[in-house]
Design an enzyme around this catalytic site. Sequence first.
Site, mmCIF file in Angstrom:
data_model
loop_
_atom_site.group_PDB
_atom_site.id
_atom_site.type_symbol
_atom_site.label_atom_id
_atom_site.label_comp_id
_atom_site.label_asym_id
_atom_site.label_seq_id
_atom_site.Cartn_x
_atom_site.Cartn_y
_atom_site.Cartn_z
ATOM 1 N N HIS A 104 0.810 -1.224 0.000
ATOM 2 C CA HIS A 104 0.000 0.000 0.000
ATOM 3 C C HIS A 104 0.840 1.270 0.000
ATOM 4 C CE1 HIS A 104 -3.543 -2.545 1.723
ATOM 5 N NE2 HIS A 104 -3.399 -2.682 0.428
ATOM 6 N N GLY A 175 -1.524 -9.458 12.473
ATOM 7 C CA GLY A 175 -2.134 -8.147 12.712
ATOM 8 C C GLY A 175 -2.854 -7.528 11.535
ATOM 9 N N THR A 176 -3.611 -8.339 10.831
ATOM 10 C CA THR A 176 -4.455 -7.759 9.771
ATOM 11 C C THR A 176 -5.848 -8.342 9.874
ATOM 12 O OG1 THR A 176 -4.883 -7.598 7.391
ATOM 13 C CG2 THR A 176 -3.459 -9.424 8.103
ATOM 14 N N SER A 177 -6.865 -7.494 9.679
ATOM 15 C CA SER A 177 -8.245 -7.975 9.749
ATOM 16 C C SER A 177 -8.638 -8.708 8.465
ATOM 17 C CB SER A 177 -9.188 -6.791 9.995
ATOM 18 O OG SER A 177 -9.103 -5.885 8.912
#
Length: 233
Positions: A104, A175-177
């Site tokens: 990103h 740590g990612t949804s």
Amino acid sequence: MKKIVVLTGAGMSAESGISTFRDAGGLWDQYPVEQVATPEGYAANPKLVTDFYNARRKQLLTVEPNEGHRLVAALEKEYEVTVVTQNVDNLHERAGSTHVIHLHGELTKVTSSQNPNDPRQIRELLPEEYEIKIGDKAADGSQLRPFIVWFGESVPNIEVAADYVGEADIVIIIGTSLNVYPAAGLLYYTKDKTDIYLIDPAEVKVPYDRYVHVIQKGASEGMRELNDLLRTT
Ligand code: OAD
């Protein structure tokens, strides 16, 4: 050497003091995503968006990698490691990871608002240049913009990331949804025999019908536990 891909999201940097996006009180509660993370938001109010990323860029100067980042970097002693991160901070690099793919974009870089993915336009800022102003120009004469992939824009690094995922013996998700595509879809590229681990203190719905070894802990504690597991398997 076995190959590991570590796929990280905002939770990786939470213990360094950087807010996640979707947790309560996260960044998207404070700043509407349409305003600060879309091309339309930038067209409507470039100064607001520029200031938002200026503030986040300056925050980088006040935070440090956490133990989780350091344990990810230390995997390189025993594995061939590729970090694929959705994060725009530079904490993996600062912890010592040598092969980091940013899906990103990167806060420390700026680019042209006309040709954002033209490599000739992308430039790393020195810390003293972290405050971008309206009127600052890219090499092609257009307004400088943050080198960030906004919603609705293409993700140029997804293919190279998918190639590494496809070659990996072990994939570690931290740590990612797993709400944002195409990043969340990277798991589809894993081989059948790839071991998948997921570290997150919350329950994360994995959009993929495969066995995933879940460690429901924060990044640092979870990485410690994973190291023990990797040593015994
Ligand atoms: P989210 O905010 O959606 O998810 C953060 C995850 O981190 C959640 O699953 C939390 O449970 C978890 N978490 C919280 N504290 C943690 C800790 N100490 N250790 C480990 N995990 C923890 O963030 P992302 O999934 O990264 O994109 O979001 C993906 C993308 O959406 C971002 O890259 C950003 C955002 O909009 C753009 O800006 C284009």
